[in-house]
Design a protein around this motif. Structure first.
Motif, PDB file in Angstrom:
ATOM      1  N   ILE A 101       0.844  -1.187   0.000  1.00 20.50           N
ATOM      2  CA  ILE A 101       0.000   0.000   0.000  1.00 20.50           C
ATOM      3  C   ILE A 101       0.892   1.255   0.000  1.00 20.50           C
ATOM      4  CG2 ILE A 101      -0.236   0.183   2.503  1.00 20.50           C
ATOM      5  CD1 ILE A 101      -3.179   0.997   2.065  1.00 20.50           C
ATOM      6  N   SER A 102       0.508   2.247  -0.777  1.00 21.85           N
ATOM      7  CA  SER A 102       1.280   3.492  -0.796  1.00 21.85           C
ATOM      8  C   SER A 102       0.908   4.345   0.416  1.00 21.85           C
ATOM      9  CB  SER A 102       1.015   4.265  -2.086  1.00 21.85           C
ATOM     10  OG  SER A 102      -0.294   4.805  -2.073  1.00 21.85           O
ATOM     11  N   LYS A 103       1.782   5.279   0.757  1.00 23.61           N
ATOM     12  CA  LYS A 103       1.508   6.176   1.878  1.00 23.61           C
ATOM     13  C   LYS A 103       0.235   6.976   1.625  1.00 23.61           C
ATOM     14  CE  LYS A 103       6.237   6.998   3.413  1.00 23.61           C
ATOM     15  NZ  LYS A 103       7.286   8.002   3.597  1.00 23.61           N
ATOM     16  N   LYS A 104       0.083   7.449   0.396  1.00 26.46           N
ATOM     17  CA  LYS A 104      -1.077   8.266   0.036  1.00 26.46           C
ATOM     18  C   LYS A 104      -2.380   7.483   0.217  1.00 26.46           C
ATOM     19  CE  LYS A 104      -3.059  10.795  -3.852  1.00 26.46           C
ATOM     20  NZ  LYS A 104      -4.104  10.097  -4.540  1.00 26.46           N
ATOM     21  N   VAL A 105      -2.414   6.273  -0.293  1.00 30.37           N
ATOM     22  CA  VAL A 105      -3.633   5.464  -0.200  1.00 30.37           C
ATOM     23  C   VAL A 105      -3.906   5.082   1.248  1.00 30.37           C
ATOM     24  CG1 VAL A 105      -4.691   3.265  -0.873  1.00 30.37           C
ATOM     25  CG2 VAL A 105      -3.494   4.642  -2.583  1.00 30.37           C
ATOM     26  N   LEU A 106      -2.875   4.730   1.996  1.00 33.19           N
ATOM     27  CA  LEU A 106      -3.079   4.388   3.408  1.00 33.19           C
ATOM     28  C   LEU A 106      -3.653   5.579   4.158  1.00 33.19           C
ATOM     29  CD1 LEU A 106      -2.914   2.525   5.817  1.00 33.19           C
ATOM     30  CD2 LEU A 106      -0.483   3.123   6.048  1.00 33.19           C
ATOM     31  N   THR A 107      -3.119   6.760   3.908  1.00 38.14           N
ATOM     32  CA  THR A 107      -3.627   7.965   4.550  1.00 38.14           C
ATOM     33  C   THR A 107      -5.097   8.183   4.214  1.00 38.14           C
ATOM     34  OG1 THR A 107      -1.443   8.986   4.527  1.00 38.14           O
ATOM     35  CG2 THR A 107      -3.327  10.471   4.736  1.00 38.14           C
ATOM     36  N   GLU A 108      -5.443   8.037   2.944  1.00 36.90           N
ATOM     37  CA  GLU A 108      -6.840   8.222   2.509  1.00 36.90           C
ATOM     38  C   GLU A 108      -7.761   7.208   3.169  1.00 36.90           C
ATOM     39  OE1 GLU A 108      -6.593   7.836  -1.720  1.00 36.90           O
ATOM     40  OE2 GLU A 108      -5.782   9.857  -1.992  1.00 36.90           O
ATOM     41  N   GLN A 109      -7.338   5.945   3.182  1.00 39.17           N
ATOM     42  CA  GLN A 109      -8.170   4.888   3.752  1.00 39.17           C
ATOM     43  C   GLN A 109      -8.354   5.075   5.258  1.00 39.17           C
ATOM     44  OE1 GLN A 109      -9.450   1.860   1.527  1.00 39.17           O
ATOM     45  NE2 GLN A 109      -9.397   3.931   0.726  1.00 39.17           N
ATOM     46  N   LEU A 110      -7.293   5.482   5.944  1.00 38.71           N
ATOM     47  CA  LEU A 110      -7.408   5.740   7.379  1.00 38.71           C
ATOM     48  C   LEU A 110      -8.371   6.887   7.649  1.00 38.71           C
ATOM     49  CD1 LEU A 110      -3.674   5.323   8.442  1.00 38.71           C
ATOM     50  CD2 LEU A 110      -5.574   3.821   9.086  1.00 38.71           C
ATOM     51  N   LYS A 111      -8.316   7.926   6.842  1.00 35.69           N
ATOM     52  CA  LYS A 111      -9.239   9.058   7.005  1.00 35.69           C
ATOM     53  C   LYS A 111     -10.678   8.620   6.777  1.00 35.69           C
ATOM     54  CE  LYS A 111      -6.109  12.842   5.894  1.00 35.69           C
ATOM     55  NZ  LYS A 111      -5.766  13.912   4.944  1.00 35.69           N
ATOM     56  N   GLU A 112     -10.914   7.792   5.768  1.00 35.63           N
ATOM     57  CA  GLU A 112     -12.272   7.306   5.499  1.00 35.63           C
ATOM     58  C   GLU A 112     -12.771   6.422   6.637  1.00 35.63           C
ATOM     59  OE1 GLU A 112     -12.731   5.507   1.628  1.00 35.63           O
ATOM     60  OE2 GLU A 112     -11.706   7.184   0.647  1.00 35.63           O
ATOM     61  N   LEU A 113     -11.929   5.518   7.112  1.00 35.85           N
ATOM     62  CA  LEU A 113     -12.327   4.646   8.217  1.00 35.85           C
ATOM     63  C   LEU A 113     -12.626   5.452   9.479  1.00 35.85           C
ATOM     64  CD1 LEU A 113      -9.791   1.742   7.619  1.00 35.85           C
ATOM     65  CD2 LEU A 113     -12.291   1.553   7.494  1.00 35.85           C
ATOM     66  N   GLU A 114     -11.845   6.504   9.699  1.00 37.05           N
ATOM     67  CA  GLU A 114     -12.093   7.372  10.851  1.00 37.05           C
ATOM     68  C   GLU A 114     -13.397   8.139  10.666  1.00 37.05           C
ATOM     69  OE1 GLU A 114      -9.911  10.823  13.526  1.00 37.05           O
ATOM     70  OE2 GLU A 114      -9.146  10.424  11.515  1.00 37.05           O
ATOM     71  N   ALA A 115     -13.632   8.670   9.476  1.00 43.01           N
ATOM     72  CA  ALA A 115     -14.860   9.420   9.202  1.00 43.01           C
ATOM     73  C   ALA A 115     -16.095   8.533   9.354  1.00 43.01           C
ATOM     74  CB  ALA A 115     -14.811  10.013   7.798  1.00 43.01           C
ATOM     75  N   ASP A 116     -15.954   7.247   9.040  1.00 41.87           N
ATOM     76  CA  ASP A 116     -17.075   6.312   9.162  1.00 41.87           C
ATOM     77  C   ASP A 116     -17.218   5.762  10.581  1.00 41.87           C
ATOM     78  OD1 ASP A 116     -17.854   6.607   6.522  1.00 41.87           O
ATOM     79  OD2 ASP A 116     -16.615   4.933   5.820  1.00 41.87           O
ATOM     80  N   GLY A 117     -16.324   6.167  11.486  1.00 44.59           N
ATOM     81  CA  GLY A 117     -16.439   5.772  12.884  1.00 44.59           C
ATOM     82  C   GLY A 117     -15.906   4.396  13.206  1.00 44.59           C
ATOM     83  N   LEU A 118     -15.142   3.794  12.290  1.00 48.38           N
ATOM     84  CA  LEU A 118     -14.619   2.451  12.530  1.00 48.38           C
ATOM     85  C   LEU A 118     -13.287   2.452  13.272  1.00 48.38           C
ATOM     86  CD1 LEU A 118     -15.550   0.898   9.087  1.00 48.38           C
ATOM     87  CD2 LEU A 118     -16.552   0.325  11.300  1.00 48.38           C
ATOM     88  N   ILE A 119     -12.516   3.516  13.096  1.00 46.98           N
ATOM     89  CA  ILE A 119     -11.250   3.622  13.807  1.00 46.98           C
ATOM     90  C   ILE A 119     -11.144   5.006  14.453  1.00 46.98           C
ATOM     91  CG2 ILE A 119     -10.062   1.986  12.284  1.00 46.98           C
ATOM     92  CD1 ILE A 119      -8.571   4.401  11.068  1.00 46.98           C
ATOM     93  N   SER A 120     -10.277   5.095  15.434  1.00 48.39           N
ATOM     94  CA  SER A 120      -9.994   6.383  16.061  1.00 48.39           C
ATOM     95  C   SER A 120      -8.534   6.729  15.811  1.00 48.39           C
ATOM     96  CB  SER A 120     -10.262   6.324  17.568  1.00 48.39           C
ATOM     97  OG  SER A 120      -9.402   5.391  18.176  1.00 48.39           O
ATOM     98  N   ARG A 121      -8.261   8.003  15.839  1.00 45.43           N
ATOM     99  CA  ARG A 121      -6.903   8.505  15.647  1.00 45.43           C
ATOM    100  C   ARG A 121      -6.553   9.314  16.884  1.00 45.43           C
ATOM    101  NH1 ARG A 121      -4.408  13.250  13.821  1.00 45.43           N
ATOM    102  NH2 ARG A 121      -2.625  12.893  12.449  1.00 45.43           N
ATOM    103  N   GLU A 122      -5.518   8.887  17.598  1.00 42.02           N
ATOM    104  CA  GLU A 122      -5.099   9.609  18.797  1.00 42.02           C
ATOM    105  C   GLU A 122      -3.721  10.204  18.569  1.00 42.02           C
ATOM    106  OE1 GLU A 122      -4.589   9.046  23.607  1.00 42.02           O
ATOM    107  OE2 GLU A 122      -5.101   7.311  22.383  1.00 42.02           O
TER     108      GLU A 122
END
Length: 104
Positions: free
Chosen positions: A48-69
């Protein structure tokens, strides 16, 4: 996640829309054991590229599946973890893994 009216009354379609894409289930699987930093996730998903990982993490966070601390320390440290909503996917992920192992 897309608007629920787009899928009518099909919970499976809504779930696929929420978890869809090449990387989301893999990222969730990586976070199942415990919280991880960006670099730790990337090491476990080397293709996975850094860009795609960043995008996917943001989407998962926006959907409430993960948290970012974000920790206030130097150097800066950010950890990602499953939320309670994300934790509720554990049985589904375990079932999918068991199903695949059984079918091989």
């Amino acid at each position: 996640m897309k608007n629920n009216t787009e899928y009518g009354d099909c919970p499976a379609a809504e779930t696929i829309a929420l978890l869809g894409g090449r990387w989301k289930l893999i990222i969730l699987h990586v976070l199942c054991k415990h919280s991880r930093r960006f670099g730790e996730i990337r090491v476990r998903i080397p293709s996975i590229s850094k860009k795609v990982l960043t995008e996917q993490l943001k989407e998962l966070e926006a959907d409430g599946l993960i948290s970012r601390e974000q920790f206030k320390e130097y150097p800066p440290r950010v950890e990602y973890a499953l939320t309670d909503f994300g934790e509720s996917l554990r049985p589904l992920l375990a079932y999918m893994s068991a199903w695949k192992k059984e079918k091989v």
